[in-house]
Design an enzyme around this catalytic site. Sequence first.
Site, PDB file in Angstrom:
ATOM      1  N   PHE A 137      27.781  86.407 -69.070  1.00 21.11           N
ATOM      2  CA  PHE A 137      28.633  87.035 -68.063  1.00 21.11           C
ATOM      3  C   PHE A 137      29.653  87.990 -68.671  1.00 21.11           C
ATOM      4  O   PHE A 137      30.180  88.873 -67.989  1.00 21.11           O
ATOM      5  CB  PHE A 137      29.345  85.961 -67.228  1.00 21.11           C
ATOM      6  CG  PHE A 137      30.574  85.366 -67.861  1.00 21.11           C
ATOM      7  CD1 PHE A 137      31.842  85.835 -67.547  1.00 21.11           C
ATOM      8  CD2 PHE A 137      30.461  84.323 -68.771  1.00 21.11           C
ATOM      9  CE1 PHE A 137      32.977  85.280 -68.125  1.00 21.11           C
ATOM     10  CE2 PHE A 137      31.588  83.768 -69.347  1.00 21.11           C
ATOM     11  CZ  PHE A 137      32.851  84.247 -69.027  1.00 21.11           C
ATOM     12  N   LYS A 138      29.928  87.845 -69.958  1.00 20.10           N
ATOM     13  CA  LYS A 138      30.910  88.726 -70.598  1.00 20.10           C
ATOM     14  C   LYS A 138      30.472  90.198 -70.536  1.00 20.10           C
ATOM     15  O   LYS A 138      31.302  91.101 -70.576  1.00 20.10           O
ATOM     16  CB  LYS A 138      31.118  88.317 -72.056  1.00 20.10           C
ATOM     17  CG  LYS A 138      31.527  86.854 -72.256  1.00 20.10           C
ATOM     18  CD  LYS A 138      32.913  86.565 -71.765  1.00 20.10           C
ATOM     19  CE  LYS A 138      33.291  85.106 -71.897  1.00 20.10           C
ATOM     20  NZ  LYS A 138      33.554  84.668 -73.257  1.00 20.10           N
ATOM     21  N   ASP A 139      29.161  90.438 -70.419  1.00 18.42           N
ATOM     22  CA  ASP A 139      28.681  91.820 -70.315  1.00 18.42           C
ATOM     23  C   ASP A 139      29.217  92.518 -69.070  1.00 18.42           C
ATOM     24  O   ASP A 139      29.380  93.746 -69.058  1.00 18.42           O
ATOM     25  CB  ASP A 139      27.154  91.853 -70.249  1.00 18.42           C
ATOM     26  CG  ASP A 139      26.488  91.460 -71.556  1.00 18.42           C
ATOM     27  OD1 ASP A 139      27.004  91.845 -72.620  1.00 18.42           O
ATOM     28  OD2 ASP A 139      25.460  90.765 -71.512  1.00 18.42           O
TER      29      ASP A 139
END
Length: 471
Positions: free
Chosen positions: A112-114
Amino acid sequence: MRYLSTRGDPDRKRFCEILLEGLAPDGGLYLPEAYPRVDAAELARWRGLPYHELAFEILSLYIDDIPAADLRAICARTYTAEVFGTREIAPLKPLEDGLYLLGLSNGPTLAFKDMAMQLLGNLFEYELGRRGEALNILGATSGDTGSAAEYAMRGKRGVRVFMTSPHGRMSPFQQAQMFSLQDANIHNLAIGGVFDDCQDIVKAVSNDLEFKRRYRIGTVNSINWARLLAQVVYYFSGYFQATRSGRDKVSFAVPSGNFGNICAGHVARQMGLPIDRLVLATNENDVLDEFFRTGVYRVRSGADTHETSSPSMDISKASNFERFVFDLLGRDAARTRALFGEELPRSGRFDLGRDPAFAGAAAQFGFRSGKSTHADRLATIRDAWQRLGVMVDTHTADGLKVARRFLEPGVPMVVLETALPVKFAATIVEALGREPERPAKFDGIESLPRKVVVLPADAAEVKSYIAAHCA
């Protein structure tokens, strides 16, 4: 829009100043002077917008020093099906009655950091190009932030990345994703210690104002407001997909160790998004769950930080938590500074259990919390696979387990997916007796040559390394 420090620094700054800065000069975190409010008419207008247009609408409420046409183009360039694998960018998947999974792991590093880091990379390149400047990014990762940052910044003009990580404490896949990158502007620093040691180093360097200015140090950790702001967008997207009208409410369940992911949900709720509950899920490192149950915030030492099968949450100092406490205390900067700048360093804890503000926290801010263990993780992964035909990673399993405790009839519960299962394959094999699927582009990644330097948990050593590579 102007931004202030949670610890009371008198300066007010604009977005592009804090984009490149990270911590405020007084050690506090930046927040807007006031959260913009979104009414029912605006929610209705946004419903159905493509993700990149929704991102533009939300970001433009907070960013007034980038021309609208440029900001719109940055959002359109960031959130594409080519980068994120789907037209929806963050697709919602129904699991069973009232329970949903928001897919946030379709980006380049499968986490999810993307969702925020891809935007941050484009914002950095834009602003540095506009100024004709360079930036040295110093970050800390417990697993996913590092690879997301490096993949977003690799090859970007004017940017170097120095990413610290706890030596030997990430999954083999996570290590390979980061350490296999050979780009000249990427530097991996494996620190002897735990994630909190890495985070402490980043804060120590950021608080050395002379060094920070001389070497143009910025950050991509969730202490950077721009990154947290980008995450606000997927709460709105998830809400629109899970509801039919602005009269409906939704709850979100969020695996969280550093309080960044769920803090974005807090911001969305403060803006007026109809969020009923924000359900925080921890693993065995339950610092945040303890606070929401008791009002006691008690950090742990490295020796007391458990090494778990959801390692990205093996965190005992939640750096974003200060933002929420600032809001909880009625934006009292003096009290926030006393708690985080004085009491916490002195005693390793503070207690708000008897404070009237804490007594009303659940009702005012919607937070609930729970803890998940390794045994819970295995059971949840098995249940999701055998009964629902869905394979989830270990952190998402923590969120799913705790979410079920807080289901309410008529209120959709959206669990935020944090990563694809392949990033934590050993636990998936333990739970299911089979390997998770792996995207073809990552075949054999663990055997690639590695570019990494091992350093002690010492801010001076890290500063020496940065200085030597910025000559």
